[in-house]
Design an enzyme around this catalytic site. Structure first.
Site, PDB file in Angstrom:
ATOM      1  N   CYS A  72      42.143  63.891  21.871  1.00  0.00           N
ATOM      2  CA  CYS A  72      41.940  62.594  21.230  1.00  0.00           C
ATOM      3  C   CYS A  72      40.640  61.996  21.773  1.00  0.00           C
ATOM      4  O   CYS A  72      40.523  61.759  22.982  1.00  0.00           O
ATOM      5  CB  CYS A  72      43.124  61.688  21.569  1.00  0.00           C
ATOM      6  SG  CYS A  72      42.950  59.999  21.015  1.00  0.00           S
ATOM      7  N   CYS A 183      36.797  62.169  15.670  1.00  0.00           N
ATOM      8  CA  CYS A 183      38.228  61.880  15.808  1.00  0.00           C
ATOM      9  C   CYS A 183      38.966  63.141  15.369  1.00  0.00           C
ATOM     10  O   CYS A 183      38.662  63.698  14.303  1.00  0.00           O
ATOM     11  CB  CYS A 183      38.601  60.695  14.916  1.00  0.00           C
ATOM     12  SG  CYS A 183      40.378  60.432  14.725  1.00  0.00           S
TER      13      CYS A 183
END
Ligand code: DGL
Length: 258
Positions: A72, A183
């Site tokens: 992440c 992302c």
């Protein structure tokens, strides 16, 4: 060492890392935590992101993991430095690939699509200023709502297309020749992004370098799994059941409180 590799993300995004990593490391066991109860991380405060990330790390340690991969960008850019001070096992994170993009660009214009908190993080800022050459321009775009749409399993594809066009068109008009996917969730919509981008724009993600880094770390710390037993890949979520759209048959999917 048979202990699993621990991975976490705010949801299904990091599955895109696991998908390749399980091929690079066919003998390794994996535990993946999807903290989808708290998804998205991208608009939370740095303090909240650190506290959620720490909670995920503690759970992975409790589950006997030998190394943690933060799949992440938002969590990495907002918490990895602090986590490395308090977590006892090695931690590897993922960040937008600014360095490779700076080497790659010929038009000297780079697009970055990422969450609000990744783009606003100190780590992103520092990496940019460490590597940036004066005449290179970085065009940042926050991917508002994309994570939610992906978590829902892409049921509103039409909406997604419209949203993506509105994010990508301004960057395209700035003459970018590469787009950073900052992302991990966005890897799941790479094909839709590619359809919108003109052919001369290359997508840069950091999945392969991160996976190579993990392999090297396991080797250098001498913690590769040498056992020939059938490996396991456990995927846990703590909110709504994860969308099957992105899940491989090999995953053992279960609810877990964490
Ligand atoms: N996959 C996370 C990332 O790479 C998603 C962020 C979010 O939950 O907003 O940043």
């Amino acid at each position: 060492m048979q202990s699993p590799i621990g991975i976490f993300d705010s949801g299904i995004g990091g599955i895109s890392i696991l998908e390749k990593l399980k091929q690079v490391l066919p003998n390794e066991n994996f535990i993946y935590l999807a903290d989808n109860l708290n998804c998205p991380y991208g608009r939370k405060s740095k303090k909240e992101i650190l506290s959620l990330s720490n909670k995920n790390c503690e759970k992975l340690i409790e589950l006997n993991c030998k190394i943690i991969i933060i799949a992440c960008n938002t969590s990495t850019t907002n918490s990895i430095q602090k986590l490395r001070e308090i977590i006892s096992i090695p931690i590897i994170g993922i960040e937008p690939g600014l360095k490779p993009a700076i080497h790659f660009t010929k038009t000297k214009n780079i697009g970055v699509l990422a969450t609000e908190k990744t783009l606003g993080s100190k780590l992103f800022f520092e990496t940019l200023h460490k590597n940036k050459i004066d005449d290179i321009h970085i065009h940042e775009q926050i991917g508002y709502e994309l994570v939610n749409i992906i978590e829902e399993g892409l049921h509103s594809k039409k909406n997604l297309n419209k949203l993506l066009r509105s994010y990508l068109t301004p960057m395209i008009s700035k003459n970018i020749d590469c787009l950073l996917l900052g992302c991990t969730h966005y890897n799941h919509i790479r094909d839709i992004i590619e359809e919108i981008l003109p052919e001369n724009i290359t997508i840069v993600d950091t999945i392969d370098p991160v996976n190579k880094h993990v392999l090297n770390k396991l080797k250098s710390d001498n913690i590769l799994n040498k056992s020939k037993n059938k490996r396991f890949i456990k995927v846990f979520y703590n909110g709504k059941k994860l969308s099957n759209n992105f899940l491989d048959q090999e995953y053992d999917l279960n609810y877990l409180e964490f």
